[in-house]
Scaffold this active site. Structure first.
Site, mmCIF file in Angstrom:
data_model
loop_
_atom_site.group_PDB
_atom_site.id
_atom_site.type_symbol
_atom_site.label_atom_id
_atom_site.label_comp_id
_atom_site.label_asym_id
_atom_site.label_seq_id
_atom_site.Cartn_x
_atom_site.Cartn_y
_atom_site.Cartn_z
ATOM 1 N N HIS A 1 0.829 -1.208 0.000
ATOM 2 C CA HIS A 1 0.000 0.000 0.000
ATOM 3 C C HIS A 1 0.865 1.261 0.000
ATOM 4 C CE1 HIS A 1 -3.702 2.305 1.205
ATOM 5 N NE2 HIS A 1 -2.769 3.124 1.689
ATOM 6 N N GLU A 2 1.802 1.338 0.937
ATOM 7 C CA GLU A 2 2.624 2.539 1.039
ATOM 8 C C GLU A 2 3.566 2.681 -0.151
ATOM 9 O OE1 GLU A 2 1.666 4.643 3.023
ATOM 10 O OE2 GLU A 2 0.465 3.397 4.367
ATOM 11 N N HIS B 1 3.538 6.598 -6.923
ATOM 12 C CA HIS B 1 2.738 7.701 -7.456
ATOM 13 C C HIS B 1 3.548 8.993 -7.451
ATOM 14 C CE1 HIS B 1 -1.522 9.739 -7.413
ATOM 15 N NE2 HIS B 1 -0.932 9.814 -8.583
#
Length: 659
Positions: A451-452, A458
């Site tokens: 997730h991180e 991004h």
């Protein structure tokens, strides 16, 4: 007496003020001679302050607290000063109206900046501007105080168990961590007990205790300590809520929620609440079934009714019965260093990028730095700090430091980011020694790491040249979780697990039977998890639609629980006192965004499931749109660039197995 940090900060701010004064004297202002230099000023300030804030979160000390606190007021004053500078605002409007050759990203920078000016009250009378400035300063102080109170309260509690039977089926790895905690808590010369394990309220330790300790009274004792942390934050909440409401009204908005949604992709507060309630309605019958199953199992042990401090214990027990699945069986296959190497291999396979560890000045022995390569060229850097410790804030997060952009001289700057976790502690790093307790992760930890890293990619894979819309800058808050949730899904893909999961001693892959049970159990209690997240998001939105004190906040929370939840916590539970996401983080009137973004992430992941998890064409398209374009376009437009269509709004329920 100013700290060294504040002296350096003041120098940067004064130099920025002088630079802005010079910029405003330019006769023919253009994007390149005015906006780019202005963004360079912002970048310089951010590059200085980000490590100060980072150290406050990962290496908290009296020195870090003083350094961070000394920066809050001057930065808030300076930022508010910019937001209230009408000459600056008029310059941006003139450039926007007078430019005929702007790129889409440059136009977006101007539009976003003009909106930000208006949300800071640039056209307000001077007395109202001064009040907004004072509110911003005070909110910054309150946010810091809220976080510090929570960290101090988390670190203040410890419980030591001396009876091995009290640990129940607790895995050896968790016992070893608790034993180490006990040893480190001893005063010099204090005798060492042969059987003693110490647990704290730091997340890995708390989860282990609540999941495995069979003594119901002890579970409630620890649960109560966790649920009543930082009671002084109640008064802070009253002040935070009043100031947010006052600021919204000064800016001409009905409430803080309405004000905040002006920078979101969701169309209105009503639309958000309808979205949340629709999810709750779909998920609540499944959540009730989950509760009934746990309750029936607990009843066999004479536990009636099932209460909040019982759910983790009986959830784990039921999961083992239903799937013949024990999370502990997985942990030897997810040693932290090997898991990280596997993740890097997967990202290379998907996106054609490579991470290489390099020496760097770091804040802790367990931290690491990696250069990021694409086509053999360095394109960024990543700092990792993954293990829990007392001087670190709880939870996991990504924070950007440097950003990919071109400055006023057209020189390229490369991005860097931090990924921080609170995973089980290793006694010695495996790279230094094969002795000692390694950091063996739960699969939940693995999905958190994915997730991180989704957030980090991004930011790090941006190809946008304009600072304000590059990476995660300027992303609508209710879509910022899209890339992180998307990558998290890959932690459950069989093809990914075959690469990722290797036994830390034998290097044997995760047995296919165990892998398949893990995948099958993915949506275990999905209804229960869904209504819990909706509870948080709906509570957050509703309290920010009105002016409330601490008691009013509690009343809203109680009413939301009656509407959405399938288990009501005890009256002493003061969850809101530790809800740092909305009271000291960036999610105020925005916590719904986790589910809003999940609509995008679920739909995008289904495209990979249909075409192949490692489909190169699809992965490159995702990299070159969602991960590369920052906020140079709205996310709905970027999504259409990626898949050529809008997302399926029911994807979130399908993905959770609730439709």
């Amino acid at each position: 007496c100013l700290t060294d940090t504040q002296k350096k900060l003041n120098t940067i701010i004064e130099e920025n003020r002088a630079a802005l004064k010079a910029l405003l004297t330019i006769d023919k202002k253009t994007y390149m001679n005015f906006v780019r230099p202005f963004m360079d000023m912002d970048a310089r300030l951010s590059d200085f302050f980000t490590p100060v804030a980072h150290l406050q979160g990962v290496k908290n000390s009296q020195a870090s607290q003083e350094a961070f606190a000394s920066c809050i007021e001057p930065i808030t004053i300076y930022s508010t000063e910019l937001g209230h500078n009408k000459d600056l605002y008029n310059a941006f409007i003139a450039i926007r109206k007078g430019s005929t050759s702007l790129t889409a990203a440059q136009a977006k920078v101007l539009d976003d900046t003009i909106l930000a000016f208006e949300l800071e009250g640039v056209s307000l009378p001077d007395d109202a501007k001064e009040r907004v400035k004072a509110i911003n300063i005070r909110l910054g102080e309150l946010s810091n105080d809220f976080s510090q109170n929570l960290l101090d309260a988390t670190n203040a509690y410890k419980i030591t168990i001396t009876d091995p039977a009290m640990l129940g089926s607790m895995p050896e790895s968790d016992r070893n961590v608790a034993r180490t905690e006990y040893m480190e808590s001893l005063a010099e010369g204090e005798p060492i007990a042969a059987s003693a394990w110490t647990f704290t309220l730091q997340m890995p330790s708390y989860i282990a205790f609540m999941t495995y300790v069979p003594d119901r009274a002890k579970r409630e004792e620890v649960y109560k300590a966790y649920a009543t942390r930082a009671p002084q934050n109640g008064a802070l909440i009253t002040e935070i809520m009043a100031l947010r409401d006052e600021k919204a009204h000064i800016l001409g908005c009905a409430n803080f929620a309405e004000m905040n949604l002006k920078t979101m992709s969701a169309p209105s507060v009503a639309a958000v609440n309808e979205f949340s309630r629709k999810l709750a309605k779909a998920g609540k019958p499944f959540a009730k079934d989950d509760m009934d199953e746990m309750g029936a199992l607990a009843a066999k042990d004479g536990v009636k009714p099932l209460l909040s401090h019982d759910t983790a214990y009986y959830s784990d027990k039921l999961k083992k019965l239903k799937y013949e699945f024990d999370e502990e069986q997985l942990r030897p296959y997810f040693e932290k260093e090997r898991t990280l190497a596997g993740l890097f291999a997967i990202l290379e396979k998907l996106f054609g990028i490579t991470f290489k560890e390099k020496p760097a000045k770091l804040w802790d022995d367990k931290a690491r730095f990696y250069e990021l390569y694409r086509d053999k060229a360095v394109i960024g850097g990543l700092y990792l700090d993954l293990e829990a410790r007392p001087d670190k804030n709880g939870g996991a997060w990504m924070n950007e430091w440097h950003t990919h952009y071109k400055d006023a001289k057209d020189e390229l700057h490369l991005p860097e980011a931090y990924v921080v976790g609170n995973f089980p502690v290793s006694q010695l790093s495996l790279r230094a020694s094969q002795d000692g307790q390694p950091s063996l992760l739960r699969h939940d930890d693995v999905s958190t790491l994915f997730h991180e890293m989704g957030h980090a990619l991004h930011h790090l894979l941006s190809t946008v040249d304009e600072y304000n819309v590059s990476g995660v800058h300027g992303i609508d808050w209710d879509t910022v979780e899209f890339p992180s949730q998307f990558l998290e899904n890959f932690a459950y893909a069989p093809e990914v697990l075959d690469i990722l999961a290797k036994h830390y001693k034998t290097d044997e892959p995760l047995p296919s039977e165990l892998r398949d049970r893990l995948v099958a159990a993915r949506n275990y209690q999905a209804g229960f998890a869904l209504v819990r997240q909706v509870e948080f998001g709906l509570f957050d939105m509703l309290i920010h639609m009105q002016k409330l004190d601490e008691a009013g906040v509690q009343k809203v929370l109680d009413s939301v629980r009656q509407e959405v939840a399938v288990i009501i916590p005890p009256a002493y539970n003061k969850f809101q006192h530790s809800f740092s996401h909305i009271f000291s983080g960036g999610y105020a009137a925005g916590y719904y965004s986790y589910k809003w973004a999940e609509m995008l992430s679920s739909d995008a992941y289904y495209a990979f499931m249909e075409r192949g998890i490692f489909n190169k064409e699809l992965a490159v398209s995702y990299r070159d749109t969602v991960l590369s374009l920052g906020s140079s376009k709205k996310m709905d437009a970027i999504y259409r660039d990626f898949l050529g269509r809008d997302p399926d709004p029911e994807a979130i329920l399908k993905h959770a197995g609730l439709l």
